[in-house]
Enzyme design. Structure first.
Site, short mmCIF file in Angstrom:
data_model
loop_
_atom_site.label_atom_id
_atom_site.label_comp_id
_atom_site.label_asym_id
_atom_site.label_seq_id
_atom_site.Cartn_x
_atom_site.Cartn_y
_atom_site.Cartn_z
CG HIS A 17 -0.40 0.20 2.53
ND1 HIS A 17 -1.09 0.79 3.56
CD2 HIS A 17 0.81 -0.11 3.06
CE1 HIS A 17 -0.34 0.83 4.66
NE2 HIS A 17 0.81 0.28 4.37
CB CYS A 26 3.78 4.92 5.55
SG CYS A 26 4.43 3.74 6.74
CG HIS A 30 5.25 0.60 2.71
ND1 HIS A 30 4.56 1.76 2.44
CD2 HIS A 30 4.75 0.11 3.86
CE1 HIS A 30 3.67 1.97 3.40
NE2 HIS A 30 3.76 0.98 4.28
CG HIS A 32 2.88 -3.73 6.00
ND1 HIS A 32 3.85 -3.27 6.87
CD2 HIS A 32 2.28 -2.63 5.49
CE1 HIS A 32 3.82 -1.94 6.88
NE2 HIS A 32 2.88 -1.53 6.04
CG HIS A 76 0.85 -12.18 -2.81
ND1 HIS A 76 0.61 -13.03 -1.76
CD2 HIS A 76 2.18 -12.14 -2.96
CE1 HIS A 76 1.75 -13.51 -1.31
NE2 HIS A 76 2.73 -12.98 -2.02
CD GLU A 131 0.83 -1.14 8.89
OE1 GLU A 131 -0.16 -0.85 8.21
OE2 GLU A 131 1.52 -0.30 9.50
#
Length: 159
Positions: A17, A26, A30, A32, A76, A131
């Protein structure tokens, strides 16, 4: 309520995201590895002779529903509000995207997941979305209005 039991099923999924306008790292695209804890609460089934006697909900049924409604959609994928500069390029390349129409913070994602599962008929008590290994957001399903969550415009991200 008396004689209620809480049960929890844990899932994981990977997603990317971007928090447009965020003051920190952020703001960049990037990803997670999210860990999702779904806690259900209710009275165990007491009808003698049923295969699910003694269960609040069969773990297999929880797994199937959460996978279908949440994990398969988000895993994904690029999780998008819809205003990310990279979104059109990802879509045109055939990359998997999930346009959710809200800022994709852990807080908002946890609210979205809790509401999605609550409206799917599960007796959801809470949703905790990790996260990172040290940062999570938790939402109590009972705190979400019937018409759906109020998504926050700004929020954090812990890399």
């Amino acid at each position: 309520m008396l004689h209620e039991v809480s049960v929890c099923k844990i899932f994981s999924f990977d997603a990317a995201h971007q928090l447009v306008g965020h003051k920190g790292k952020c703001a960049n695209v990037h990803g997670h590895t999210y860990k999702l804890e779904v806690v259900l609460k209710g009275k165990p089934i007491a009808e003698e002779g049923r295969s699910d006697e003694g269960f609040v909900v069969d773990f297999g049924d929880i797994k199937e529903l959460v996978k279908e409604r949440v994990v398969d959609r988000l895993d994904h994928a690029f999780l998008a509000k819809g205003d990310e500069p990279v979104l059109e390029a990802l879509k045109s390349s055939g990359s998997k995207t999930a346009v959710l129409s809200f800022r994709t913070t852990a807080e908002n994602l946890a609210s979205y997941i809790a509401y999605t599962l609550k409206t799917s008929g599960l007796p959801v008590y809470s949703v905790k979305l990790w996260e990172t290994p040290t940062a999570w957001a938790e939402v109590l399903a009972g705190d979400i209005p019937e018409e759906g969550p109020s998504y926050r415009l700004y929020g954090g991200c812990d890399l």
